[in-house]
Design a protein around this motif. Structure first.
Motif, PDB file in Angstrom:
ATOM      1  N   SER A  30       0.857  -1.176   0.000  1.00  0.00           N
ATOM      2  CA  SER A  30       0.000   0.000   0.000  1.00  0.00           C
ATOM      3  C   SER A  30       0.891   1.223   0.000  1.00  0.00           C
ATOM      4  N   SER A  31       0.308   2.363  -0.293  1.00  0.00           N
ATOM      5  CA  SER A  31       1.099   3.593  -0.347  1.00  0.00           C
ATOM      6  C   SER A  31       1.673   3.945   1.013  1.00  0.00           C
ATOM      7  N   ARG A  32       0.890   3.699   2.063  1.00  0.00           N
ATOM      8  CA  ARG A  32       1.352   4.053   3.403  1.00  0.00           C
ATOM      9  C   ARG A  32       2.528   3.184   3.838  1.00  0.00           C
ATOM     10  N   TRP A  33       2.416   1.866   3.626  1.00  0.00           N
ATOM     11  CA  TRP A  33       3.509   0.988   4.027  1.00  0.00           C
ATOM     12  C   TRP A  33       4.706   1.118   3.096  1.00  0.00           C
ATOM     13  N   ILE A 178      -3.468  -0.949  20.629  1.00  0.00           N
ATOM     14  CA  ILE A 178      -2.643  -0.870  19.423  1.00  0.00           C
ATOM     15  C   ILE A 178      -3.440  -1.433  18.245  1.00  0.00           C
ATOM     16  N   SER A 179      -3.470  -0.686  17.162  1.00  0.00           N
ATOM     17  CA  SER A 179      -4.104  -1.144  15.925  1.00  0.00           C
ATOM     18  C   SER A 179      -3.203  -0.806  14.756  1.00  0.00           C
ATOM     19  N   ILE A 180      -3.157  -1.714  13.782  1.00  0.00           N
ATOM     20  CA  ILE A 180      -2.277  -1.580  12.621  1.00  0.00           C
ATOM     21  C   ILE A 180      -3.126  -1.526  11.365  1.00  0.00           C
ATOM     22  N   LYS A 181      -2.831  -0.576  10.493  1.00  0.00           N
ATOM     23  CA  LYS A 181      -3.494  -0.481   9.194  1.00  0.00           C
ATOM     24  C   LYS A 181      -2.856  -1.483   8.246  1.00  0.00           C
ATOM     25  N   LEU A 182      -3.603  -2.526   7.885  1.00  0.00           N
ATOM     26  CA  LEU A 182      -3.056  -3.585   7.043  1.00  0.00           C
ATOM     27  C   LEU A 182      -3.009  -3.151   5.588  1.00  0.00           C
ATOM     28  N   PRO A 183      -1.997  -3.613   4.850  1.00  0.00           N
ATOM     29  CA  PRO A 183      -1.967  -3.323   3.409  1.00  0.00           C
ATOM     30  C   PRO A 183      -3.074  -4.074   2.686  1.00  0.00           C
TER      31      PRO A 183
END
Length: 495
Positions: A30-33, A178-183
């Motif tokens: 993803s663009s963020r990762w 804690i939460s992580i935005k997954l690709p």
């Protein structure tokens, strides 16, 4: 892949090539990762470039020192800042061989520097070397493999001001969730809305937890890094943020309430408070720290010593701390102090750069200014002019305490040496004790002494002292010395 591409770009690395790598990686994640991964690899490449430059400087210093000592006759003595010749013919021959070795290393490093080539090892060179000697490292192949993979397992994401809780990729709420935005390829594993994965455990920050909570509540940028510790079998989350640059204040305002001079040593900080005139106040203070043990223990010891120093400065009401601007980069090589192994170990172990940088960052939070002064001759002149006068029957002043006084006076712009009394025959009181010297702008400094009422002790005619000030009015030939221009010479602050 991104690190290899970044190293392959070399000197052609730019924002365009960085954007191209990020675009190619976006299709797979993803663009963020993609931005987070490319940013981490770029920072590692930049760190390697800085380390390469420092290594070249050390090699150049070694080559210059050996070439200079080889050009001198055998046994020739050196000066204070210049080493002399080698003692024996065998040592001279061994150093010629080492000179060729260093010149070869320097040539290779300079070629890599010109071509933009760096050496980057994911996981660290220390683990790579341990793999070739597992017995000395006390590891088995399975244990080494676990540490090697754990060193390459990490998640890192920079923060963004204005986003919820300061980070959209790795989000930590004020209560520790804690939460992580997954690709996009891993969106099927999300257990919350908007493609987010919420971890079961919660985090708590013991160090600077209040500062972190304030930033999270205000949606200010906070960077996070998640990594695994094999020895403890735990996952850790590290939070970091950038402190805005401190506002510079005028030197006169910082020194308005005096200054604390600090002399840096291998196991303690010697400090002494000075007033606005450069006079020591109270007793000296020493803040000890232990340099043995692990890196974490050494950092904690230095941080604890600096905390006690800053707390003492706040208690005294002083707004400035003067410290030496030490740099042993050129003195750590064995070429300059080959036989002085203990001295080389001493200066190599002194955390001068780390201590100064940490003191500056910690003092910024307390509103205390840090003044870096020239370290030339502070220990020598401090011991010469201040150690004996400040020593009494109840207090023994060391060279380090006297050096702290010299450092503080140099930061204030005062000369290091003390003003001594004039010769005995030149004292105006007639063998009296006079140490105070009036400045040229002091009002009434040429006036008569006030008449003290009381019985006369000897016969003096009236008006005897009327013309005591005007030396030219008395029966003396030539112009008096008091009307001539006088200036007291001072020692040079640096050579």
């Amino acid at each position: 892949m991104t690190c290899e591409n970044g190293c392959r770009d070399g000197l052609e690395h730019s924002s365009q090539t960085w954007a191209a790598r990020k675009q190619a990686l976006t299709a797979e994640s993803s663009s963020r990762w993609a931005g987070s991964i490319t940013k981490a690899t770029h920072d590692q490449w930049a760190l390697s470039r800085r380390g390469q430059f420092v290594h070249i400087q050390v090699l150049e210093a070694g080559v210059r020192t050996i070439a200079h000592r080889l050009s001198l006759p055998l046994g020739e003595k050196g000066g204070k800042r210049v080493p002399g010749g080698y003692r024996t013919r065998q040592e001279w021959f061994a150093k010629t061989r080492r000179l060729h070795v260093l010149e070869g290393r320097l040539e290779r490093e300079q070629a890599d520097r010109d071509n933009g080539v760096v050496r980057v090892v994911r996981g660290g060179k220390k683990l790579v070397r341990a793999r070739h000697n597992l017995e000395a490292a006390g590891l088995t192949e399975t244990a080494w493999r676990e540490r090697w993979e754990a060193a390459r397992w990490f998640l890192a994401a920079d923060g963004e001001s204005g986003k919820r809780h300061g980070n959209e990729t790795i989000r930590v709420t004020p209560d520790g969730e804690i939460s992580i935005k997954l690709p996009a390829p891993l969106a099927e594993y999300a257990n919350a809305r908007h493609g987010r994965y919420v971890l079961v455990g919660r985090v708590r920050f013991r160090h600077r937890g209040s500062e972190w909570a304030d930033r999270v509540a205000a949606n200010r940028a906070v960077a996070y890094r998640i990594h695994y510790d094999v020895a403890r079998g735990r996952w850790y989350l590290t939070a970091s943020w950038q402190v805005p640059p401190a506002q510079t204040i005028p030197l006169t305002a910082a020194l308005a309430d005096g200054v604390i001079g600090v002399d840096t040593n291998d196991d303690h900080l010697a400090a002494w408070r000075l007033d606005t005139d450069g006079n020591p106040i109270g007793s000296p203070r020493r803040f000890f720290f232990d340099r043995s043990g692990t890196t974490t223990h050494r950092d904690a010891q230095v941080r604890h010593a600096l905390t006690r120093l800053l707390n003492w400065a706040k208690t005294c009401g002083v707004k400035a701390i003067a410290i030496e601007n030490l740099d042993f980069a050129a003195d750590k090589t064995r070429e300059k102090h080959g036989r002085k192994k203990h001295f080389r170990q001493l200066i190599s172990g002194m955390p001068t750069g780390k201590l100064r940088a940490r003191l500056t960052s910690m003092a910024d939070q307390t509103g205390i200014a840090i003044i870096a002064v020239d370290p030339a001759y502070t220990s020598k002149w401090g011991a010469q002019h201040w150690q004996k006068p400040l020593t009494s029957n109840k207090r023994k002043t060391t060279r380090h305490d006297a050096a702290a006084v010299a450092i503080g006076r140099r930061a204030q712009g005062h000369p290091i040496r003390r003003r001594t009394a004039p010769p005995r025959t030149h004292q105006s009181d007639g063998y009296g004790h006079r140490t105070v010297q009036a400045e040229s702008v002091a009002p009434g400094r040429e006036g008569n002494r006030p008449r003290i009422p009381g019985p006369r002790t000897r016969s003096m005619p009236p008006g005897r002292g009327a013309n005591a000030v005007d030396q030219n009015a008395q029966h003396r030939s030539g112009r008096s010395a008091e009307h001539e221009f006088r200036q007291q010479d001072s020692l040079p602050l640096s050579l």
